[in-house]
Structure formats: structure tokens, C-alpha cells
Scaffold this active site. Sequence first.
Site, mmCIF file in Angstrom:
data_model
loop_
_atom_site.group_PDB
_atom_site.id
_atom_site.type_symbol
_atom_site.label_atom_id
_atom_site.label_comp_id
_atom_site.label_asym_id
_atom_site.label_seq_id
_atom_site.Cartn_x
_atom_site.Cartn_y
_atom_site.Cartn_z
ATOM 1 N N TYR A 56 0.746 -1.097 -0.473
ATOM 2 C CA TYR A 56 0.128 0.075 0.034
ATOM 3 C C TYR A 56 0.850 1.394 0.285
ATOM 4 O O TYR A 56 1.988 1.562 1.105
ATOM 5 C CB TYR A 56 -0.879 0.118 1.295
ATOM 6 N N GLY A 63 -6.640 5.102 -0.737
ATOM 7 C CA GLY A 63 -8.226 5.053 -0.380
ATOM 8 C C GLY A 63 -8.862 4.045 -0.153
ATOM 9 O O GLY A 63 -8.221 2.852 -0.806
ATOM 10 N N HIS A 86 -5.589 15.665 -4.753
ATOM 11 C CA HIS A 86 -5.982 16.156 -3.856
ATOM 12 C C HIS A 86 -5.542 17.443 -3.275
ATOM 13 O O HIS A 86 -6.037 18.055 -2.474
ATOM 14 C CB HIS A 86 -4.974 15.721 -3.378
ATOM 15 N N ASN A 199 0.036 13.252 3.970
ATOM 16 C CA ASN A 199 -0.405 12.408 5.244
ATOM 17 C C ASN A 199 -0.732 12.686 6.539
ATOM 18 O O ASN A 199 0.199 12.323 6.970
ATOM 19 C CB ASN A 199 0.006 10.723 4.642
ATOM 20 N N ARG A 288 -15.336 37.624 41.376
ATOM 21 C CA ARG A 288 -14.820 36.739 42.539
ATOM 22 C C ARG A 288 -14.024 35.388 42.578
ATOM 23 O O ARG A 288 -13.699 35.225 42.847
ATOM 24 C CB ARG A 288 -16.048 36.623 43.829
#
Length: 515
Positions: A56, A63, A86, A199, A288
Amino acid sequence: MDMHTVVVGTSGTTPEDVIAVARDNAKVELSAEALAALARAREIVNALAAKPEPVYGVSTGFGALASRHISPELRAQLQRNIVRSHAAGMGPRVEREVVRALMFLRLKTVASGHTGVRPSVAQTMADVLNAGITPVVHEYGSLGCSGDLAPLSHCALTLMGEGDAEGPDGVVKPAGELLAAAGIEPVELREKEGLALLNGTDGMLGMLCMAIADLKKLYTSADITAALSLEALLGTEKVLAPELHAIRPHPGQGASAANMLAVLTGSGLTGHFQEEEAPRVQDAYSVRCAPQVNGAGRDTIAYALTVAERELAAAVDNPVVLPDGRVESNGNFHGAPVAYVLDFLAIAAADLGSIAERRTDRLLDKNRSHGLPPFLADDAGVDSGLMIAQYTQAALVSEMKRLAVPASADSIPSSAMQEDHVSMGWSAARKLRTSVDNLARIIAVEMYAATRGIELRKGLTPAPASQAAIAAARTAGVQGPGPDRFLAPDLAAADAFVREGKLVAAVETVTGRLA
């Protein structure tokens, strides 16, 4: 002007180095250790690329297309294509400092030796940063999972000499022209390199580092303005006693109380709350409980910094090259850890803005300000004073509450349901930047009102630190009490006074360094 040179090694980086590169144009240099680690990892990738079995990111698609084995002659095209396809961002450009942080943090992961990128590509990344070339990156395109894909793709596109970028002179030109002018050769990506450049959680992490730095300064400013408001309202400083905060030992609370007490030391205005026609037993919550609210935000920042430091030490890529030579797929690119703290900071900042606005409103209301004129006006009725300054502050607070709705609670599936749960961390970071900007303005309005309120307390002597703050503000163009005038320039001057750290610097001339 360059601050110094940041040396990138294999073990990550620091928030200070991120800011030095992003905001101060520090030069970037790869260590010999990083270059050696890059070369070793690349040898592993080259060996896997030569095998017939698909791996891969090395010899497959990405994807939902990861099942396709890509032949060697198409792999360079595959890497170019992933970057081009992309780089699909839309909307306005994001800020130069964000893009520089994004590029630097991707280089940080590449230099870890876990990505398989060639040393020459890493060197080109450093060269582009050092040349002051800033890719055009757009607001929309990242889902915060598989990293900040579209923003990082626009940066990788510049390395290839494609797309648009901003030059050191601030002019946007074709990236190829800018690289040529700087003597930088565009890269031709090889196996895995396109994927490795895209990535990571780098955009959201860079924005987190800068937000933490900005919020640290603003929280110290907010301690000061809370003290000024307490003083203008003739409140009591007894609630700031260290022994009270020691029995609820949240570190941020103790630090905020100590800051406020330091500002109020020597005040002639505090402690008059029981001398009035309608004496108070205690101050309102917004006065306060300031240390408790400010302090909780400080502790939130400390937690966010812990998460940022862990992520800065990480190598975020998929797949990664492990020391034993394996190349393994993983989910480390998921932005959830960073997204959560980005949202957490937006919640804390909104609450800080909210309590500051409540003190401002109290200063302007004659029924609750203990003797101050309505709206701190010179001649109430003829003059409106700071009435609409509080409206502006309220509008900012209202927006901060909307921005506090967490982005990370959302998810939307992508990539044909392969990437079916995403972090939305980039969106969390983008809205946090707006929150931080708004918070500075809100604190500035409180400072403006509180200093005017103190000056209207005739016959009472403010604390020396308050006097220093008021004198510095007036020198910086933040005007004091008087008839109505064009208010926007005063508010802009107050904003700059707070944002640039001048309020803190003025007070510290008396108190010494505050937390």
C-alpha cells in the site's frame, strides 16, 4: 528578520521552533542524523517497490482505490496524480504563518525516517521554506483525517513546481517561476513520496501551537483586566489570598489569583465594599470567581500543550517504515487527539470572554457599579460613554459561544466509505483562530472600561501596577475619560495594546514577571 536556525532531526520538534519558523522566518536545516535516516528508509521502500507483491502506498492506489496494483512505469505518474487531484482546496487563502507551520511540520515527520521519502525531497522542502516561498492553501478541503490532505497537497504541488505560491515579496506567482528565481529544482516524486507529503495532522497541529502561545499571553492579560475591574468596582482583594486557593489546588487557579493579587498590591481602591450606603457582603461572581474561571482555562492550555508536544514528537504517515524494515499500514493520521484539544480551547476561551464581558457590563451599569457614572459617560444623557463598546464586546462574546460548538463531535464519511470516520480537526483549528482574535478584542474592551473606571474614582489612589498600565495605555493612544468621541480608533488602540503584550509589559515593570 531571521531569529535563528532550526535544526530538524529524527525525534520531532518543539512548539517554540514551530513558531520561530512560522512567524519569525527562522531558517531550517536538516541534521546529518535525519539525512542518514531518510536514506535508510528510502532503501527499504526501493526494495519493496522492486517486488511483485503489492504494498500500500508504494505500488498500489490510495484510499478506496488501494486494491489496484500499479505497474512500475505508472508509479511516477501515480505520485504526481495524487498531489494534483488532492490539491482541491476552495475558499479564501489561509494565513502565511499557518502554511509555513504546515510545511515545517510535514518536514519534521519526513525527517523522522519513517516515511521513505528521499533525502533530496526533504532538502527541497527546507529550501522552499528558507526561500520564503509560501504555497497558496485554501480554507476548505481538510476533514482532519488521512491528515490535512488538501492543504498539504497544495504545498506538495509547489515542490513539483506547479500551482501558485506567494514569493518573499508577498506577490503570488506560478510556483515554477518562484522556484526558478530561488534556484530550486522542482522534485519528481517517486514511489510513496506523493502520499508521504500529504498524510499528516500538520495544519491543525501548527495552528494548535500558535493558539497555545497566543492564549498564554491573553490569559495573563485577562488576569490583569480582571484585577483592574475589581479595583474600579471597589471590590475586595481578600478572595485572592493564597491560602484560599491552596485548599483547591488547581495550579491555574493559584497562578491567576497570584497575578491578580500582584496587580492590586498597594491599591487604595480595594476593600471599600462594606463602606457604601448598601454594603456588600461579597463581590459578584464575575469578580470573585475570576481566578477560578481564568485558572481553569490555564489548566486547559497546559493539557493542550501536553497533547501538542506528543504530536510534535510523532511521525504521522501511512504506511510507515519501521526500524525493523517493515512497511505497515496504520491509522496514526487520524486527527482526534489534536481536534479535541482545539475544541476544548475554544470552549475555555469563550468562557473567559463571557466573564470579561460581564465585568464590563457591571462597570457601565450605575445600579451595579457602586458610584460610577452611567456607561462611564462624561455627561450621561448627552454622552453615551462606552455603551456601544459593550455592544461590540457582547457581539464578539456571542460569536465565541457559537465557535465553541465542537467541530470534533462531527464526522462525515468520504472516499466511498473507506474513510468513514474523520476528525474535523482542521475546522476546529480554523474556528479557534477566530476565537483567539475575538478574545483579544474582548479583553481590550474590558481594559478600556476598567482603566476609565479607575480614573473616575477621584480621591482614591490606584495600585502602582494599575497606574503603570493606565499610563502606558494612554501613551499608546488609548484615551481616558472625557466627552464622547469617535470610539473605534480608541478600541483599535486598546486591541493592539493587549495583543502586542504591552499591557502585560507595563504591569510587569511594577510586579515583576507574572505567570
